[in-house]
Each structure stands twice: as C-alpha cells, then as structure tokens.
Design an enzyme around this catalytic site. Structure first.
Site, mmCIF file in Angstrom:
data_model
loop_
_atom_site.group_PDB
_atom_site.id
_atom_site.type_symbol
_atom_site.label_atom_id
_atom_site.label_comp_id
_atom_site.label_asym_id
_atom_site.label_seq_id
_atom_site.Cartn_x
_atom_site.Cartn_y
_atom_site.Cartn_z
ATOM 1 N N GLU A 1 31.775 -7.120 -8.489
ATOM 2 C CA GLU A 1 31.811 -5.780 -8.106
ATOM 3 C C GLU A 1 32.759 -5.697 -6.462
ATOM 4 O O GLU A 1 32.900 -7.071 -6.129
ATOM 5 C CB GLU A 1 30.465 -4.846 -7.992
ATOM 6 C CG GLU A 1 30.120 -5.350 -6.983
ATOM 7 C CD GLU A 1 28.616 -4.262 -6.748
ATOM 8 O OE1 GLU A 1 28.048 -3.368 -7.738
ATOM 9 O OE2 GLU A 1 27.937 -4.571 -5.655
ATOM 10 N N HIS B 1 26.543 0.160 -3.681
ATOM 11 C CA HIS B 1 26.385 0.017 -2.521
ATOM 12 C C HIS B 1 26.854 -0.184 -1.262
ATOM 13 O O HIS B 1 27.852 0.147 -1.133
ATOM 14 C CB HIS B 1 26.334 -1.738 -3.528
ATOM 15 C CG HIS B 1 25.628 -1.812 -4.504
ATOM 16 N ND1 HIS B 1 25.535 -3.092 -5.658
ATOM 17 C CD2 HIS B 1 24.319 -1.020 -4.984
ATOM 18 C CE1 HIS B 1 24.702 -2.115 -7.023
ATOM 19 N NE2 HIS B 1 23.794 -1.411 -6.053
ATOM 20 N N THR C 1 14.751 -3.530 -0.518
ATOM 21 C CA THR C 1 14.598 -3.338 0.298
ATOM 22 C C THR C 1 16.154 -2.551 0.303
ATOM 23 O O THR C 1 16.870 -3.736 0.594
ATOM 24 C CB THR C 1 14.486 -2.700 1.951
ATOM 25 O OG1 THR C 1 12.821 -3.192 1.437
ATOM 26 C CG2 THR C 1 14.097 -1.727 2.748
ATOM 27 N N GLU C 2 16.463 -1.421 -0.219
ATOM 28 C CA GLU C 2 18.106 -1.117 -0.074
ATOM 29 C C GLU C 2 18.753 -0.445 1.644
ATOM 30 O O GLU C 2 18.082 -0.056 2.424
ATOM 31 C CB GLU C 2 18.584 -0.141 -0.505
ATOM 32 C CG GLU C 2 20.130 0.680 -0.791
ATOM 33 C CD GLU C 2 20.290 0.832 -1.886
ATOM 34 O OE1 GLU C 2 21.951 1.083 -1.990
ATOM 35 O OE2 GLU C 2 19.839 1.480 -2.139
ATOM 36 N N LYS D 1 -3.998 -2.623 8.297
ATOM 37 C CA LYS D 1 -4.966 -2.872 6.891
ATOM 38 C C LYS D 1 -5.802 -3.743 6.646
ATOM 39 O O LYS D 1 -6.555 -3.908 5.152
ATOM 40 C CB LYS D 1 -4.174 -1.848 5.900
ATOM 41 C CG LYS D 1 -3.391 -0.553 6.584
ATOM 42 C CD LYS D 1 -2.690 0.419 4.912
ATOM 43 C CE LYS D 1 -3.062 2.120 5.963
ATOM 44 N NZ LYS D 1 -1.914 2.208 4.226
ATOM 45 N N THR E 1 0.517 -1.283 0.181
ATOM 46 C CA THR E 1 -0.293 -0.206 0.316
ATOM 47 C C THR E 1 0.488 1.401 -0.061
ATOM 48 O O THR E 1 0.520 2.083 -0.153
ATOM 49 C CB THR E 1 -1.439 0.026 1.072
ATOM 50 O OG1 THR E 1 -0.171 -0.228 2.097
ATOM 51 C CG2 THR E 1 -1.997 -1.528 1.153
ATOM 52 N N GLY E 2 2.278 1.207 -0.404
ATOM 53 C CA GLY E 2 3.194 2.353 0.118
ATOM 54 C C GLY E 2 3.270 2.556 -1.598
ATOM 55 O O GLY E 2 2.723 2.092 -2.288
#
Length: 293
Positions: free
Chosen positions: A209, A248, A97-98, A43, A17-18
C-alpha cells in the site's frame, strides 16, 4: 515446512486477561495453536482460559518452554511488553497492537539489533499456517493448505486474497502480516526471502500500500535475486490523495514519496506481476503458476 509457525510452536500471550487477549487467544486455541500460558503483571499465579498466568515473560518461558509470544497490550504499554519479550530472548514475538507511539517503536527496533528475537508487527494481523495454527486475529474459514505464501501490509485485503487463492484451488503455505504502522519489526523483504527459501511455497503474493519504501526495497531484492518462483503484487491506494493518512498510520505519502505508482513501477521493473485489481489476485497467481509450468 511452515515459516515462523509449526506444530512445535508454544505460545504465551502478553495481556491475555484483557478482553481482546481473552477473545482472540480462545479462537487461536480452537484453531489448534498450542497456547501454554499468559503474562499479566500482578496476576501471576492465577488461571485464565484454563492456562497459568505469570507476572513476567522470562518466568513464563522458563515454566512453559514457550518459544513465541503474542502481544495484546494497549498502545501506551505495548512497547514495554515487546522489550520484555526481547530481553527474555523469546524467539518470535507477534504484536497485534495498533498505533504504538513512534518513539516507543524506535526503542524497540534498537533493542532488536543483535537480539535473538524476530518481531512481527506492531499492528500485525499475525501469522496463519492453514491446518497448523494461527498466531493473531485474522478470520479463518476460507483458508486451505497449499503452496502460496502471502506477505501483507493490509489485514482486510489479506482475508480477501486468502479466499481468492483458495477459490482457484491453490491454498496457502504461510500468511504473514508485517503491520501497517510506519515502524515495525520484520519487513516485506525478509518475509519474502523466507518464503522463497521454503520448500512448500510455490509462489508468493505481496500486498502493499502507499507509504514507506518497503515495496521498493522488495523490488530491489527481487531484481538482484531473479527468483524462479512467481511473485504477484497488489498495491492499493492508487487513488489516494497525497499527504493524507489512509487507514493505517503508515499509509501516507509525503513529498511525492511512497505513492502507489512508484511502487508499481519498481516492482514491474523487477519482474513482478501486478494484479490489475484486488478481485483478480487469485487468478493472477494461478495464471503465473500455470505459465511457469
């Protein structure tokens, strides 16, 4: 056979819902992903994007038959969302999510031991199986069904490599973003193992990386296995200054460890072809497949 995601995957979104959940879940549904509901505490009983909202993951799974979850929960509460999905025995969880707090991810990693859940992420762009579905935030439009699997620590470079692979006429089987945070779920080695066992995957591209030891672990695995499928790697950050985070949270060399040169050396020694530049990954894997033939 697709890896992780197929036409039978039924997805619930934690945090749907965000704004981020709403936007990306709508794009996932447009692509054909079978999203069956959302989870937002407090909710439950409402509807969003014409889908039912539940208070708890276990309730959503019981009511919808969901076998995958995607997490769009802010960093402070993201680990709690992952833990809830693990407790509900959700088979697959993708966490977008970071920069989830490191100690929180330590607790998540501990909960994964012996569980029935495979976690992709956090800080993952997700999973993409062209023509089947996407479970994440990656751009689409240049992807095509094909035989190249991609395992990546970099979201933006993944989009570039997907476009290159399509341009040389190969297409992709499954693309997986393992996540750029220092502690995350499934790693490059286990993803590579799944792709090498996948009948529809003819070759694999690894996008690594600086920071961490995942690429070295992959190199050890490849050296022992000696797979017949060609593997091409791109390692970025060769000019990165030491002990400075580059994008990152996990892209950081410390004490001379985790640098690009060491990763390239390990992979080359294992027989992996190293793409000389980011713009030559597609051509390198094309040539590798042609040489095998």
């Amino acid at each position: 056979m697709a890896v992780f995601l197929d036409r039978d995957t039924r997805v619930v979104c934690q945090g749907m819902t965000g704004w981020a959940g709403t936007h990306h879940v709508a794009r996932m549904m447009e692509y054909g992903t079978q999203v069956v509901g959302g989870v937002t505490p407090g909710k439950g009983g409402r509807s969003h994007l014409n889908l039912p909202i539940y208070d708890r993951v276990a309730q959503a799974r019981a009511q919808t038959g969901a076998n995958a979850s995607i997490v769009f929960v802010p960093p402070a509460n993201a680990a709690a969302a992952m833990l809830e999905a693990i407790e509900a025995e959700m088979p697959l969880v993708v966490a977008v999510t970071e920069r989830v707090p490191t100690l929180d991810m330590v607790r998540v990693k501990d909960a994964l031991k012996g569980s029935r859940t495979t976690l992709v992420g956090a800080n993952s762009q997700g999973i993409l199986v062209p023509g089947i579905g996407k479970l994440g935030v990656m751009a689409t439009g240049s992807e095509r069904p094909g035989g190249i699997g991609i395992v990546s620590r970099s979201a933006s470079l993944t989009s570039e490599v997907v476009a290159q692979i399509t341009a040389v006429g190969l297409g992709q089987s499954t693309t997986v973003g393992v996540g750029g945070d220092p502690i995350h779920g499934i790693g490059m080695r286990d993803c590579l193992d799944l792709l090498l066992k996948d009948a529809d995957t003819e070759g694999v591209v690894l996008i690594g990386e600086i920071g961490g030891t995942e690429e070295e672990e992959v190199a050890d695995y490849i050296a022992g296995l000696k797979p017949s499928k060609p593997i091409v790697a791109l390692i970025v950050g060769r000019e990165a200054p030491p002990e400075r985070r580059m994008g990152h949270a996990g892209a950081l060399t410390l004490g001379g460890r985790g640098d690009a040169a060491g990763k390239v050396k390990a992979l080359e020694a294992a027989g992996v072809l190293i793409a000389p530049s980011a713009h030559l990954v597609g051509e390198t894997i094309r040539q590798a497949l042609a040489g095998r033939g």
